[in-house]
Design a protein around this motif. Structure first.
Motif, mmCIF file in Angstrom:
data_model
loop_
_atom_site.group_PDB
_atom_site.id
_atom_site.type_symbol
_atom_site.label_atom_id
_atom_site.label_comp_id
_atom_site.label_asym_id
_atom_site.label_seq_id
_atom_site.Cartn_x
_atom_site.Cartn_y
_atom_site.Cartn_z
ATOM 1 N N GLU A 65 -4.061 6.345 6.184
ATOM 2 C CA GLU A 65 -4.066 7.360 7.233
ATOM 3 C C GLU A 65 -3.692 8.772 6.769
ATOM 4 O O GLU A 65 -3.153 9.560 7.540
ATOM 5 N N SER A 80 6.072 9.297 4.577
ATOM 6 C CA SER A 80 5.168 9.288 5.720
ATOM 7 C C SER A 80 5.402 10.468 6.652
ATOM 8 O O SER A 80 6.479 11.067 6.679
ATOM 9 N N ASP A 81 4.353 10.785 7.372
ATOM 10 C CA ASP A 81 4.377 11.784 8.448
ATOM 11 C C ASP A 81 4.749 13.195 7.997
ATOM 12 O O ASP A 81 5.264 13.986 8.779
ATOM 13 N N ASN A 98 0.105 8.447 6.649
ATOM 14 C CA ASN A 98 0.031 9.466 7.690
ATOM 15 C C ASN A 98 0.547 10.838 7.243
ATOM 16 O O ASN A 98 1.213 11.531 8.012
#
Length: 108
Positions: free
Chosen positions: A98, A60-61, A79
């Motif tokens: 996301e 993630s991210d 994300n």
């Protein structure tokens, strides 16, 4: 000599084996071989030359920019932001939530 490069990013920017430095942001493993770019963990912000490699991004991210043409792209987790140019007919797989994937075909 061609081989593989593995960078293990550790919280706090610790130095890992082989003299490679962990990224100032990001936790997890980055593996780059002649055929594969594999990013896992959380929060890596990196640019890689694709040079016909397959790419796997998990976690993630991440903010990942891929230059050149990639053979395939598989992004999973949440994300992640990825920018890539894919070879004609390349597989693009996105799973999770996301994600922001900006891609184009090289048209070659």
């Amino acid at each position: 000599m061609l081989g593989r490069l593995v960078l293990a990013a550790i919280v706090g920017g610790c130095v890992v084996s082989g003299g490679a430095q962990a990224q100032p942001t990001g936790v997890g493993v980055i593996e780059v071989t002649r055929q594969l770019i594999d990013v896992s963990g959380n929060g890596h912000r990196r640019t890689f030359p694709c040079e016909g490699r397959h790419v796997v991004i998990a976690g993630s991210d991440h903010v990942i920019t891929l230059t050149g043409v990639c053979a395939s792209l598989d992004a999973s987790g949440a994300n992640n932001a990825v920018t890539a140019t894919l070879a004609p007919g390349a597989a693009l797989t996105v799973a999770g939530s996301e994600h922001r994937v900006n891609w184009r075909s090289s048209g070659d």
